[in-house]
Motif scaffolding. Structure first.
Motif, short mmCIF file in Angstrom:
data_model
loop_
_atom_site.label_atom_id
_atom_site.label_comp_id
_atom_site.label_asym_id
_atom_site.label_seq_id
_atom_site.Cartn_x
_atom_site.Cartn_y
_atom_site.Cartn_z
N ASP A 191 -25.48 11.49 -3.09
CA ASP A 191 -26.06 9.98 -2.96
C ASP A 191 -27.54 9.97 -2.54
N PHE A 192 -28.09 8.74 -2.83
CA PHE A 192 -29.37 8.50 -2.90
C PHE A 192 -30.41 9.38 -3.54
N ALA A 193 -29.92 9.93 -4.57
CA ALA A 193 -30.94 11.10 -5.37
C ALA A 193 -31.04 10.95 -6.58
N ASN A 194 -30.15 9.84 -7.28
CA ASN A 194 -30.41 9.46 -8.48
C ASN A 194 -30.21 8.06 -8.90
N GLY A 195 -30.77 7.46 -10.18
CA GLY A 195 -30.58 6.25 -10.49
C GLY A 195 -29.11 5.85 -11.08
N LYS A 196 -28.79 4.64 -10.74
CA LYS A 196 -27.52 4.06 -11.44
C LYS A 196 -27.54 4.08 -12.80
N MET A 197 -28.65 3.94 -13.52
CA MET A 197 -28.86 3.93 -14.99
C MET A 197 -28.37 5.32 -15.56
N TYR A 198 -28.76 6.37 -14.75
CA TYR A 198 -28.47 7.91 -15.16
C TYR A 198 -27.02 7.99 -15.06
N HIS A 199 -26.49 7.79 -13.99
CA HIS A 199 -24.99 8.03 -13.85
C HIS A 199 -24.23 7.07 -15.01
N ASP A 200 -24.83 5.96 -15.21
CA ASP A 200 -24.15 5.24 -16.33
C ASP A 200 -24.33 6.04 -17.61
N TYR A 201 -25.42 6.57 -17.98
CA TYR A 201 -25.44 7.36 -18.94
C TYR A 201 -24.52 8.64 -19.23
N ALA A 202 -24.56 9.08 -18.16
CA ALA A 202 -23.56 10.24 -17.95
C ALA A 202 -22.00 9.82 -18.28
N VAL A 203 -21.72 8.88 -17.68
CA VAL A 203 -20.16 8.32 -17.86
C VAL A 203 -20.13 7.89 -19.41
N VAL A 246 -28.88 21.84 -5.20
CA VAL A 246 -27.28 21.30 -4.85
C VAL A 246 -27.09 21.71 -3.48
N LEU A 247 -27.73 22.98 -2.97
CA LEU A 247 -27.53 23.16 -1.27
C LEU A 247 -28.18 21.99 -0.36
N ASP A 248 -27.74 21.80 0.48
CA ASP A 248 -28.28 21.11 1.84
C ASP A 248 -29.55 21.88 2.20
N GLN A 249 -30.48 20.94 2.78
CA GLN A 249 -32.00 21.31 2.91
C GLN A 249 -31.82 22.42 3.96
N ALA A 250 -30.85 22.62 4.81
CA ALA A 250 -30.94 23.43 5.77
C ALA A 250 -30.58 24.97 5.10
N TYR A 251 -30.23 24.91 3.91
CA TYR A 251 -29.91 26.38 3.44
C TYR A 251 -31.00 26.56 2.29
N ALA A 252 -31.52 25.55 1.84
CA ALA A 252 -32.61 25.66 0.74
C ALA A 252 -33.88 25.10 1.06
N PRO A 253 -34.83 25.60 2.00
CA PRO A 253 -35.76 24.90 2.32
C PRO A 253 -37.04 25.02 1.18
N GLY A 254 -36.80 25.94 0.36
CA GLY A 254 -37.63 26.15 -0.62
C GLY A 254 -37.60 25.49 -1.90
N CYS A 255 -36.58 24.35 -1.92
CA CYS A 255 -36.44 23.79 -3.14
C CYS A 255 -37.27 22.48 -2.97
N PRO A 256 -38.20 22.18 -4.03
CA PRO A 256 -39.12 21.05 -4.10
C PRO A 256 -38.36 19.53 -3.71
N ALA A 257 -37.15 19.62 -4.29
CA ALA A 257 -36.21 18.25 -3.97
C ALA A 257 -35.14 18.44 -2.79
N ILE A 258 -35.52 18.96 -1.73
CA ILE A 258 -34.69 19.16 -0.49
C ILE A 258 -33.96 17.74 -0.13
N GLY A 259 -32.65 18.04 0.36
CA GLY A 259 -32.11 16.67 0.82
C GLY A 259 -31.07 17.06 1.83
N PRO A 260 -30.61 16.06 2.48
CA PRO A 260 -29.53 16.20 3.42
C PRO A 260 -28.28 16.04 2.55
N GLY A 261 -27.14 16.29 3.08
CA GLY A 261 -25.77 15.95 2.51
C GLY A 261 -25.23 16.93 1.43
#
Length: 321
Positions: A191-203, A246-261
């Motif tokens: 959630d809150f990591a992508n644009g709807k346009m790109y989910h629509d493209y995937a589908v 793909v990991l929660d930010q607690a497990y991967a603090p070294g990712c440029p695009a960290i995030g919760p959930g």
């Protein structure tokens, strides 16, 4: 090295213990001959990253963190002491020309797989842009490939706004005809990591998408069982693209695009072990670690741990999870 008391090679284990060997000592430089099994190849590219990234430093750091792990797998009782993991080194990236760098990835992987057709390559990125060239070359060498992508993001951004970047590798593969959308399964989309346009493209293009809600409700192993069976119906080989965010930010603090959930490390490790034991995966990349942002190399250490679990369990169903 000359036999001189107390003199040891640089960059090895910091302390010598006759009962301990570190997995970093298993890395053996490629001698140019045909080899089979799992081998590693570094792709230190991060100038294609949308955000600030020092992911080009990750291949070296992951190798370094292999010196923090021992060769003994206590769960199975197996010691990898006498094993070797062929290290193909790193692809030399062009300093300024990003298109040239991506071409070098494709051409180098093509060359390596031609010389070593039975190799199971593990590509150490780099940002996620490296997957476009690596998977393109892999599919040309191995045949129609099914891709399991662990990621918080679709990585299906348009190419007009910024050209090929770490947000576009799977869009590139689809639009160049290297894969069709139904060859791609995305797991962990957040959630809150992508644009709807790109989910629509995937589908619209037949990409199978499992969100983190799906992972929590269904369970990762059940999703992998379904995904592998589906992909094997139309593909001759499987490839795993592991974006560590793909990991929660607690497990991967070294990712440029960290995030919760996100996913926790135990679930991801269990999934990677299941894939290794299944034996259908013939290639993999590990991407999106920036050692300059990491805390005590936690994310690179986890990548090294996943690599060794995959190596240990690969195609050996007798090992426990």
């Amino acid at each position: 090295m000359p036999s001189i008391p107390f003199l040891k090679p640089a960059n090895g284990a910091k302390f010598a213990d006759r009962g301990i060997k570190k997995t970093g000592e298993l890395l053996t430089p490629w001698d140019g001959t045909a080899v089979s099994g799992i081998g590693v190849l570094g792709i230190p590219l991060s100038k294609t990253s949308i955000s600030h990234s020092g992911a080009h430093l990750a291949p070296e750091t992951i190798r370094f963190m292999m010196h923090s792990l021992t060769t003994y797998h206590i769960g199975s009782g197996q010691d990898l002491w006498d094993e070797r993991i062929i290290d193909f080194g790193d692809i030399n990236m062009h300093v300024t020309d990003l298109f040239e760098s991506q071409m070098r990835i494709h051409d180098t992987v093509t060359h390596v797989l031609h010389k070593c057709p039975d190799l199971v390559p593990v590509f150490l990125g780099g940002d996620h842009s490296i997957s476009a060239g690596a998977i393109s070359a892999f599919s040309q060498a191995k045949g129609r490939v099914g891709i399991i992508q662990f990621d918080a993001h679709h990585d299906l951004r348009n190419l007009e706004d910024g050209g090929p970047s770490n947000g576009t590798p799977f869009r590139q593969l689809i639009e160049k005809g290297s894969i069709e959308g139904n060859q791609l399964v995305q797991i962990g989309i957040r959630d809150f990591a992508n644009g709807k346009m790109y989910h629509d493209y995937a589908v619209e293009h037949g990409v199978t998408v499992y969100t983190m809600d799906d992972v929590r409700k269904t369970g990762l192993i059940a999703i992998l069982e379904e995904s592998v069976e589906k992909l094997k119906m139309s593909c001759v080989t499987l490839y795993v693209s592991l974006d560590m965010d793909v990991l929660d930010q607690a497990y991967a603090p070294g990712c440029p695009a960290i995030g919760p959930g996100g996913m926790d490390s135990g679930v991801l490790i269990e999934g990677m072990v299941w894939l290794a034991k299944n034996g259908s995966v013939k290639g993999m990349d590990i991407v999106e670690i920036d050692p300059t942002l990491d805390f005590r190399h936690m994310t690179s250490r986890l990548a090294a741990y996943i690599l060794m679990q995959f190596y240990t369990h690969y195609n050996n169903e007798s090992f426990p999870i």
